[in-house]
Design a protein around this motif. Structure first.
Motif, short mmCIF file in Angstrom:
data_model
loop_
_atom_site.label_atom_id
_atom_site.label_comp_id
_atom_site.label_asym_id
_atom_site.label_seq_id
_atom_site.Cartn_x
_atom_site.Cartn_y
_atom_site.Cartn_z
N ILE A 166 -81.04 -38.30 15.39
CA ILE A 166 -80.02 -39.36 15.54
C ILE A 166 -78.77 -39.00 14.75
N SER B 100 -76.82 -36.61 16.76
CA SER B 100 -76.17 -37.31 17.87
C SER B 100 -74.93 -38.05 17.40
N LEU B 101 -75.07 -38.77 16.28
CA LEU B 101 -73.94 -39.55 15.77
C LEU B 101 -72.76 -38.63 15.45
N MET C 22 -71.02 -37.61 18.43
CA MET C 22 -70.24 -38.71 18.98
C MET C 22 -68.97 -38.96 18.16
N TYR D 118 -68.90 -39.51 14.67
CA TYR D 118 -69.09 -40.20 13.39
C TYR D 118 -69.40 -39.18 12.30
N ASP E 70 -68.63 -39.12 9.21
CA ASP E 70 -68.89 -39.60 7.85
C ASP E 70 -70.34 -40.03 7.63
N VAL E 71 -71.18 -39.87 8.66
CA VAL E 71 -72.60 -40.19 8.49
C VAL E 71 -73.27 -39.09 7.68
N ASP E 72 -73.98 -39.48 6.64
CA ASP E 72 -74.52 -38.49 5.72
C ASP E 72 -76.03 -38.34 5.85
N GLU F 298 -76.75 -43.49 5.50
CA GLU F 298 -75.81 -43.26 4.40
C GLU F 298 -74.48 -42.87 5.04
N ILE F 299 -73.42 -43.59 4.71
CA ILE F 299 -72.12 -43.28 5.29
C ILE F 299 -71.13 -43.03 4.16
N ASN F 300 -70.41 -41.91 4.25
CA ASN F 300 -69.39 -41.62 3.25
C ASN F 300 -68.21 -42.55 3.45
#
Lengths: 79, 79
Positions: free
Chosen positions: A21, A24-25, A28, A30, A32-34, B45-47
């Motif tokens: 996931i 995938s993010l 798409m 995103y 900044d998803v860590d 977790e998002i930066n």
């Protein structure tokens, strides 16, 4: 009484579903998803008002049925 | 920033996995269990620190990837 139980993989255990996931993010847009981790969320309705008894029961249910203690951990809340 | 997303089946949608667990719990002697519903629990977790931007992003992610709006509903919390 209503209970919410959260079952997640231990931090030390790889989460391939979460990694997929996360990829995938990022694809798409995103960026900044860590980190992404996937878990189970169980909502229970239990008859009764004895909070302590219900807590003990839910703890037992987790250990006997919901949770694989080798790779998972859990927490729960009574509402 | 950490986000917790809860995806559950709509109340009007049958939850066969939940019903099976409910039956198991009753067979194990937990007669006071009234209803069991199973959902997904996603930890992200998002930066970044822009709470509003992150809320908008997570809402988009739910709509585009995590949630089937025909049968599921979701809510999320930022921690």
């Amino acid at each position: 009484m209503k209970a919410q139980i959260f079952v997640t993989l231990k931090k030390s255990v790889l989460d391939p579903q979460g990694s997929t996931i996360e990829r995938s993010l990022k694809q798409m847009g995103y960026d900044d998803v860590d980190s992404v981790r996937i878990g189970k969320f169980i909502e229970l309705e239990i008859n009764g008002d004895d909070k302590e008894k219900i807590q003990t029961e839910i703890d037992e249910m987790c250990k006997k049925l919901f949770v694989n203690p080798n790779i998972e951990e859990y927490r729960f809340e009574l509402l």
